[in-house]
Design a protein around this motif. Structure first.
Motif, PDB file in Angstrom:
ATOM      1  N   LYS A 191       0.841  -1.193   0.000  1.00 53.64           N
ATOM      2  CA  LYS A 191       0.000   0.000   0.000  1.00 53.64           C
ATOM      3  C   LYS A 191       0.878   1.247   0.000  1.00 53.64           C
ATOM      4  O   LYS A 191       1.922   1.279   0.653  1.00 53.64           O
ATOM      5  N   VAL A 192       0.428   2.262  -0.736  1.00 54.46           N
ATOM      6  CA  VAL A 192       1.070   3.575  -0.710  1.00 54.46           C
ATOM      7  C   VAL A 192      -0.033   4.598  -0.464  1.00 54.46           C
ATOM      8  O   VAL A 192      -0.980   4.697  -1.251  1.00 54.46           O
ATOM      9  N   GLU A 193       0.068   5.341   0.622  1.00 52.92           N
ATOM     10  CA  GLU A 193      -0.962   6.300   0.972  1.00 52.92           C
ATOM     11  C   GLU A 193      -0.330   7.520   1.639  1.00 52.92           C
ATOM     12  O   GLU A 193       0.828   7.466   2.081  1.00 52.92           O
ATOM     13  N   ALA A 194      -1.067   8.588   1.681  1.00 54.67           N
ATOM     14  CA  ALA A 194      -0.558   9.801   2.310  1.00 54.67           C
ATOM     15  C   ALA A 194      -0.283   9.529   3.784  1.00 54.67           C
ATOM     16  O   ALA A 194      -1.124   8.966   4.490  1.00 54.67           O
ATOM     17  N   ALA A 195       0.893   9.909   4.237  1.00 53.96           N
ATOM     18  CA  ALA A 195       1.245   9.716   5.648  1.00 53.96           C
ATOM     19  C   ALA A 195       0.477  10.713   6.506  1.00 53.96           C
ATOM     20  O   ALA A 195       0.195  11.832   6.090  1.00 53.96           O
ATOM     21  N   CYS A 196       0.131  10.281   7.700  1.00 51.76           N
ATOM     22  CA  CYS A 196      -0.599  11.163   8.607  1.00 51.76           C
ATOM     23  C   CYS A 196       0.382  12.120   9.284  1.00 51.76           C
ATOM     24  O   CYS A 196       1.349  11.687   9.913  1.00 51.76           O
ATOM     25  N   PRO A 197       0.177  13.438   9.168  1.00 54.54           N
ATOM     26  CA  PRO A 197       1.084  14.401   9.811  1.00 54.54           C
ATOM     27  C   PRO A 197       1.095  14.227  11.326  1.00 54.54           C
ATOM     28  O   PRO A 197       0.114  13.795  11.930  1.00 54.54           O
ATOM     29  N   THR A 198       2.227  14.581  11.941  1.00 54.30           N
ATOM     30  CA  THR A 198       2.349  14.424  13.391  1.00 54.30           C
ATOM     31  C   THR A 198       1.520  15.441  14.159  1.00 54.30           C
ATOM     32  O   THR A 198       1.099  15.188  15.289  1.00 54.30           O
ATOM     33  N   GLY A 199       1.298  16.640  13.583  1.00 51.89           N
ATOM     34  CA  GLY A 199       0.397  17.606  14.195  1.00 51.89           C
ATOM     35  C   GLY A 199       0.941  18.346  15.400  1.00 51.89           C
ATOM     36  O   GLY A 199       0.187  18.665  16.325  1.00 51.89           O
ATOM     37  N   VAL A 200       2.238  18.626  15.412  1.00 49.00           N
ATOM     38  CA  VAL A 200       2.821  19.400  16.515  1.00 49.00           C
ATOM     39  C   VAL A 200       2.896  20.866  16.089  1.00 49.00           C
ATOM     40  O   VAL A 200       3.597  21.227  15.146  1.00 49.00           O
ATOM     41  N   TRP A 201       2.169  21.729  16.826  1.00 54.02           N
ATOM     42  CA  TRP A 201       2.062  23.158  16.486  1.00 54.02           C
ATOM     43  C   TRP A 201       3.304  23.908  16.955  1.00 54.02           C
ATOM     44  O   TRP A 201       3.738  23.788  18.095  1.00 54.02           O
ATOM     45  N   VAL A 202       3.898  24.697  16.026  1.00 56.45           N
ATOM     46  CA  VAL A 202       5.038  25.525  16.410  1.00 56.45           C
ATOM     47  C   VAL A 202       4.713  27.009  16.312  1.00 56.45           C
ATOM     48  O   VAL A 202       5.400  27.847  16.901  1.00 56.45           O
ATOM     49  N   GLY A 203       3.666  27.362  15.553  1.00 49.05           N
ATOM     50  CA  GLY A 203       3.119  28.706  15.573  1.00 49.05           C
ATOM     51  C   GLY A 203       3.998  29.813  15.040  1.00 49.05           C
ATOM     52  O   GLY A 203       4.201  30.825  15.714  1.00 49.05           O
ATOM     53  N   THR A 204       4.552  29.652  13.831  1.00 50.69           N
ATOM     54  CA  THR A 204       5.292  30.750  13.199  1.00 50.69           C
ATOM     55  C   THR A 204       4.373  31.940  12.957  1.00 50.69           C
ATOM     56  O   THR A 204       4.736  33.101  13.169  1.00 50.69           O
ATOM     57  N   THR A 205       3.150  31.641  12.472  1.00 47.16           N
ATOM     58  CA  THR A 205       2.068  32.626  12.409  1.00 47.16           C
ATOM     59  C   THR A 205       0.891  32.014  13.144  1.00 47.16           C
ATOM     60  O   THR A 205       1.031  30.994  13.810  1.00 47.16           O
ATOM     61  N   SER A 206      -0.286  32.608  13.011  1.00 41.65           N
ATOM     62  CA  SER A 206      -1.438  32.094  13.761  1.00 41.65           C
ATOM     63  C   SER A 206      -2.380  31.241  12.909  1.00 41.65           C
ATOM     64  O   SER A 206      -3.371  30.726  13.431  1.00 41.65           O
ATOM     65  N   MET A 235       3.515  20.044   7.566  1.00 36.04           N
ATOM     66  CA  MET A 235       2.315  19.456   6.973  1.00 36.04           C
ATOM     67  C   MET A 235       1.100  19.832   7.808  1.00 36.04           C
ATOM     68  O   MET A 235       1.100  19.657   9.035  1.00 36.04           O
ATOM     69  N   VAL A 236       0.065  20.344   7.162  1.00 34.84           N
ATOM     70  CA  VAL A 236      -1.178  20.687   7.852  1.00 34.84           C
ATOM     71  C   VAL A 236      -1.871  19.397   8.293  1.00 34.84           C
ATOM     72  O   VAL A 236      -1.955  18.437   7.518  1.00 34.84           O
ATOM     73  N   PRO A 237      -2.370  19.328   9.531  1.00 36.65           N
ATOM     74  CA  PRO A 237      -3.014  18.105  10.021  1.00 36.65           C
ATOM     75  C   PRO A 237      -4.186  17.641   9.152  1.00 36.65           C
ATOM     76  O   PRO A 237      -4.860  18.443   8.510  1.00 36.65           O
ATOM     77  N   GLN A 238      -4.409  16.329   9.194  1.00 42.49           N
ATOM     78  CA  GLN A 238      -5.517  15.694   8.491  1.00 42.49           C
ATOM     79  C   GLN A 238      -6.461  15.054   9.508  1.00 42.49           C
ATOM     80  O   GLN A 238      -6.234  15.124  10.716  1.00 42.49           O
ATOM     81  N   ALA A 239      -7.499  14.403   8.994  1.00 43.56           N
ATOM     82  CA  ALA A 239      -8.506  13.818   9.882  1.00 43.56           C
ATOM     83  C   ALA A 239      -7.925  12.746  10.798  1.00 43.56           C
ATOM     84  O   ALA A 239      -8.451  12.484  11.879  1.00 43.56           O
ATOM     85  N   CYS A 240      -6.803  12.145  10.402  1.00 38.98           N
ATOM     86  CA  CYS A 240      -6.185  11.075  11.197  1.00 38.98           C
ATOM     87  C   CYS A 240      -5.231  11.599  12.256  1.00 38.98           C
ATOM     88  O   CYS A 240      -4.707  10.826  13.078  1.00 38.98           O
ATOM     89  N   THR A 241      -4.973  12.898  12.286  1.00 40.62           N
ATOM     90  CA  THR A 241      -3.898  13.468  13.107  1.00 40.62           C
ATOM     91  C   THR A 241      -4.314  13.694  14.556  1.00 40.62           C
ATOM     92  O   THR A 241      -5.417  14.172  14.834  1.00 40.62           O
ATOM     93  N   ASN A 242      -3.401  13.373  15.469  1.00 38.93           N
ATOM     94  CA  ASN A 242      -3.527  13.757  16.878  1.00 38.93           C
ATOM     95  C   ASN A 242      -2.703  15.031  17.085  1.00 38.93           C
ATOM     96  O   ASN A 242      -1.470  14.985  17.127  1.00 38.93           O
ATOM     97  N   VAL A 243      -3.373  16.173  17.190  1.00 44.28           N
ATOM     98  CA  VAL A 243      -2.705  17.478  17.273  1.00 44.28           C
ATOM     99  C   VAL A 243      -2.219  17.747  18.690  1.00 44.28           C
ATOM    100  O   VAL A 243      -2.917  17.449  19.667  1.00 44.28           O
ATOM    101  N   THR A 244      -1.012  18.311  18.792  1.00 44.02           N
ATOM    102  CA  THR A 244      -0.448  18.706  20.083  1.00 44.02           C
ATOM    103  C   THR A 244      -0.084  20.182  20.032  1.00 44.02           C
ATOM    104  O   THR A 244       0.664  20.616  19.153  1.00 44.02           O
ATOM    105  N   VAL A 245      -0.622  20.970  20.971  1.00 42.70           N
ATOM    106  CA  VAL A 245      -0.331  22.408  21.054  1.00 42.70           C
ATOM    107  C   VAL A 245       0.235  22.687  22.443  1.00 42.70           C
ATOM    108  O   VAL A 245      -0.496  22.733  23.423  1.00 42.70           O
TER     109      VAL A 245
END
Length: 266
Positions: A187-202, A214-224
Motif C-alpha cells: 500500500k502507498v498512501e498519504a502519511a498522517c502528519p504528526t500535528g505538533v504546532w510551532v506557531g510561526t504565524t497564527s 504538513m497541515v493536520p488531516q482527519a487522522c492526526t492527533n494534534v499537540t499544542v
C-alpha cells in the motif's frame, strides 16, 4: 481506448463483391497510466503465476523471477508474490505501477513479507522514477535476515523532493540455495502528519506552523504546547487535540473544528 486494457482485432479480405470470413488477427494491451494514492496491490487480480496488470518484474541476476502463488502458507493465505528456490543468488525486482506523488508530501509505504521454513531470505525496498533497477536510487528499507516462517508487516515513509511518477521496487537478493520469499499487501498512501504546532504565524492552514511542515488531516492527533496563538478560520477535522497549559486556540466566525477528543493540561 482505455489504459491497461486488452483489445482483440480481426481481419478479412474485401474484393468488392465478395468478402472473406473474419479471421482473428491477434490482440494488444494498452499502456498503463500512472495512478494516484491511495494505491494498493494485494495480487488478488493476478492469474497465477502471472503478475497483476500494470506491475512489472526484472531479473538482473541468474536466479528466478518473482511470480504469484496462491495460499503458500507461513501466514500468507491468498494470492501472494513469491521468489522461489534457485541454486543461484537472487537479484530479482518487482515494481509497483507508476504512482503520482507530490513534492514535499510524505507517503506511507506498507507491506507484508516473510519466508518459508528455516531458510533465511533477503529483500530491499527502494523507489525511483522508472521501473528498472538502475532507477531505484533511494533505498527505503533492507531486510538481510528474513526468518521465522511467519507473515511480518512493515512500513516506511517516503517524501519526494520533486513531483512526478514514482515506482516502488522490491528486490529479492537472497543467496542461492534458500527456499521461498513472500511479499503481499503493498500500500502507498498519504502519511498522517504528526500535528505538533510551532506557531510561526497564527493560521492553522499554513504548513510552516507545524513541526513536520504538513497541515493536520482527519487522522492526526494534534499537540499544542506553545503559547503562540492558533486561529481556525476554515472547516477542520482531526482525531484529537491535546492542549498545553499556555495554549491559545481560537475558532473564528468562519471556522469549524471537528475533533474526536480534546485533552487540556491543568
Amino acid at each position: 481506448l482505455t489504459s491497461a486494457s486488452t483489445y482483440y482485432w480481426w481481419v478479412r479480405s474485401d474484393c468488392g463483391a465478395e468478402t472473406s470470413a473474419w479471421a482473428s488477427g491477434g490482440s494488444f494491451t494498452t499502456l498503463c497510466n500512472a495512478t494516484n494514492v491511495p494505491y494498493a496491490e494485494n495480487f488478488e487480480s493476478a492469474i497465477v503465476p502471472a503478475l497483476p496488470n500494470c506491475t512489472a518484474s526484472q531479473n538482473v541476476g541468474t536466479g528466478n523471477n518473482w511470480v504469484t502463488i496462491n495460499n503458500p502458507g507461513s501466514g500468507f493465505t491468498s494470492n501472494t508474490l513469491k521468489y522461489g528456490y534457485n541454486s543461484s543468488d537472487a537479484n530479482a525486482w518487482f515494481y509497483t505501477a507508476g504512482i503520482n506523488l507530490v513534492a514535499g508530501k510524505s507517503y506511507l509505504v506498507s507491506y507484508d513479507y516473510g519466508n518459508r521454513s528455516t531458510y533465511a531470505e533477503k529483500m530491499k525496498v527502494a523507489v525511483g522514477t522508472s521501473a528498472v533497477n538502475t532507477a531505484m536510487t533511494t533505498e527505503l528499507a533492507n531486510y538481510p535476515n528474513i526468518v521465522g516462517a511467519a507473515l511480518q508487516s512493515a512500513n516506511v515513509t517516503f517524501t519526494p523532493s520533486v513531483s512526478g511518477v514514482y515506482y516502488f521496487g522490491f528486490n529479492a537478493y537472497s543467496i542461492g540455495g534458500q527456499w521461498d520469499l513472500y511479499l503481499d499487501n503493498i500500500k502507498v498512501e498519504a502519511a498522517c502528519p504528526t500535528g505538533v504546532w510551532v506557531g510561526t504565524t497564527s493560521d492553522w492552514n499554513t504548513a510552516s506552523n507545524w513541526a513536520d511542515n504538513m497541515v493536520p488531516q482527519a487522522c492526526t492527533n494534534v499537540t499544542v504546547n506553545v503559547a503562540a496563538p492558533m486561529i481556525i478560520s476554515s472547516d477542520v477535522t482531526v482525531a484529537k487535540i491535546t492542549l498545553g497549559a499556555s495554549a491559545v486556540v481560537t475558532v473564528g466566525s468562519t471556522g469549524v473544528l471537528n475533533v474526536g477528543t480534546i485533552s487540556v493540561a491543568t
